[in-house]
Motif scaffolding. Structure first.
Motif, PDB file in Angstrom:
ATOM      1  N   LYS A   1      -7.584   1.141   2.227  1.00 13.92           N
ATOM      2  CA  LYS A   1      -6.257   0.583   2.503  1.00 13.92           C
ATOM      3  C   LYS A   1      -6.245  -0.924   2.268  1.00 13.92           C
ATOM      4  CE  LYS A   1      -2.786   0.116   6.157  1.00 13.92           C
ATOM      5  NZ  LYS A   1      -2.377   0.503   7.525  1.00 13.92           N
ATOM      6  N   LYS A   2      -7.249  -1.613   2.779  1.00 14.92           N
ATOM      7  CA  LYS A   2      -7.278  -3.062   2.619  1.00 14.92           C
ATOM      8  C   LYS A   2      -7.484  -3.457   1.164  1.00 14.92           C
ATOM      9  CE  LYS A   2      -8.586  -5.821   5.770  1.00 14.92           C
ATOM     10  NZ  LYS A   2      -9.267  -6.660   6.793  1.00 14.92           N
TER      11      LYS A   2
ATOM     12  N   TRP B   1       0.817  -1.216   0.000  1.00 18.47           N
ATOM     13  CA  TRP B   1       0.000   0.000   0.000  1.00 18.47           C
ATOM     14  C   TRP B   1       0.860   1.280   0.000  1.00 18.47           C
ATOM     15  CZ3 TRP B   1      -0.112  -3.381   4.258  1.00 18.47           C
ATOM     16  CH2 TRP B   1       0.553  -2.944   5.393  1.00 18.47           C
ATOM     17  N   SER B   2       2.178   1.147  -0.124  1.00 19.65           N
ATOM     18  CA  SER B   2       3.055   2.316  -0.102  1.00 19.65           C
ATOM     19  C   SER B   2       3.197   2.917  -1.503  1.00 19.65           C
ATOM     20  CB  SER B   2       4.431   1.945   0.436  1.00 19.65           C
ATOM     21  OG  SER B   2       5.072   1.023  -0.422  1.00 19.65           O
TER      22      SER B   2
ATOM     23  N   GLY C   1      -4.247  -2.793  -0.629  1.00 18.09           N
ATOM     24  CA  GLY C   1      -3.268  -3.788  -0.207  1.00 18.09           C
ATOM     25  C   GLY C   1      -3.508  -5.132  -0.844  1.00 18.09           C
TER      26      GLY C   1
ATOM     27  N   LEU D   1     -11.159   5.230   4.752  1.00 21.55           N
ATOM     28  CA  LEU D   1      -9.748   4.949   4.493  1.00 21.55           C
ATOM     29  C   LEU D   1      -9.380   3.505   4.828  1.00 21.55           C
ATOM     30  CD1 LEU D   1      -8.034   8.229   5.797  1.00 21.55           C
ATOM     31  CD2 LEU D   1      -8.495   7.557   3.430  1.00 21.55           C
TER      32      LEU D   1
ATOM     33  N   TYR E   1      -0.655  -3.438  12.270  1.00 24.60           N
ATOM     34  CA  TYR E   1      -1.485  -3.020  11.137  1.00 24.60           C
ATOM     35  C   TYR E   1      -2.359  -1.863  11.608  1.00 24.60           C
ATOM     36  CZ  TYR E   1      -4.690  -3.231   7.159  1.00 24.60           C
ATOM     37  OH  TYR E   1      -5.431  -2.925   6.046  1.00 24.60           O
TER      38      TYR E   1
END
Length: 240
Positions: free
Chosen positions: A116-117, A76-77, A120, A112, A105
């Motif tokens: 994010k998940k 996720w970066s 990811g 958000l 985590y």
């Protein structure tokens, strides 16, 4: 010390490391020691939440055609996304290996957390294999992103040069047990948990366990102010 793994790997394969020109106070030179590995240094563009991108179109892939791309960031970066785009453009055949280090985590607020998940899981599905540096890191990726056992292994992040780091025979004969920590003095590093654990142990012992903390950070002054006889705070030393 951190570069020795690249130098050793370069004895078995062509290696090119892509790094920003700075990480905190660290400045990278154009060479990795005296070894055969090469280094591509690009200007860093800092973003919120410790994220960043590099000022490059191809991450050096037009010149250096990789068969394997090893990314040491979570899926996720931002830098992972940039590397993934460069792979699609310049090294589509390359396999992607991802080393993950997170042992927590962070749960965000909606929406958000969902984003994010989802992000990811999307990018994790495009990684051929994961290297987790701890059991906890592996568990997070299996629980949060559904990574199967066959696609993730636990491997210590950095090797140890036994010519430099080896048991001290004189200290080994000492009956006094000493625990050492080397790193940043921040709450999220677990330093206060370590101190509390040693305190609880020492309540039950006639010969207290000694604790040595080496480093610096936001908690340094509060650590220096503590009065436990078994605790010593040491000044940082050069990495080598």
């Amino acid at each position: 010390e951190n570069q020795k793994n690249l130098e050793t790997l370069a004895e078995h394969a062509d290696v090119c490391a892509v790094v920003p020109d700075r990480i905190s106070s660290a400045i990278f030179d154009e060479q990795i020691g005296d070894g055969p590995a090469s280094l591509k240094v690009f200007r860093r563009v800092s973003l919120p939440r410790s994220q960043y991108l590099l000022m490059t179109i191809d991450m050096g892939m037009r010149e250096f055609r990789p068969d394997i791309i090893h990314i040491e960031y979570d899926p996720w970066s931002m830098i992972f996304w940039q590397m993934s785009v460069c792979r699609l453009l310049f090294a589509r055949q390359a396999r992607v290996i991802c080393t993950v280090k997170k042992n927590t985590y962070r749960k965000l607020r909606l929406p958000l957390a969902v984003a994010k998940k989802a992000i990811g899981r999307f990018f994790a599905g495009r990684v051929d294999h994961f290297i987790a540096v701890s059991r906890r890191a592996k568990a997070i990726y299996q629980e949060q992103f559904g990574i199967p056992e066959t696609r993730i292994d636990i491997v210590q992040h950095l090797g140890v040069d036994l010519a430099v780091f080896h048991p001290n025979e004189a200290a080994a004969q000492d009956d006094e047990l000493t625990i050492g920590y080397c790193g940043r003095f921040d709450a999220n590093k677990g330093v206060l948990d370590l101190i509390e654990a040693v305190r609880r142990i020492n309540v039950r012992l006639s010969t207290p366990v000694q604790l040595r903390l080496l480093g610096s950070g936001s908690l340094k002054q509060s650590l220096l102010d503590r009065e436990e006889s078994w605790l010593r705070v040491l000044e940082p030393v050069p990495h080598a």
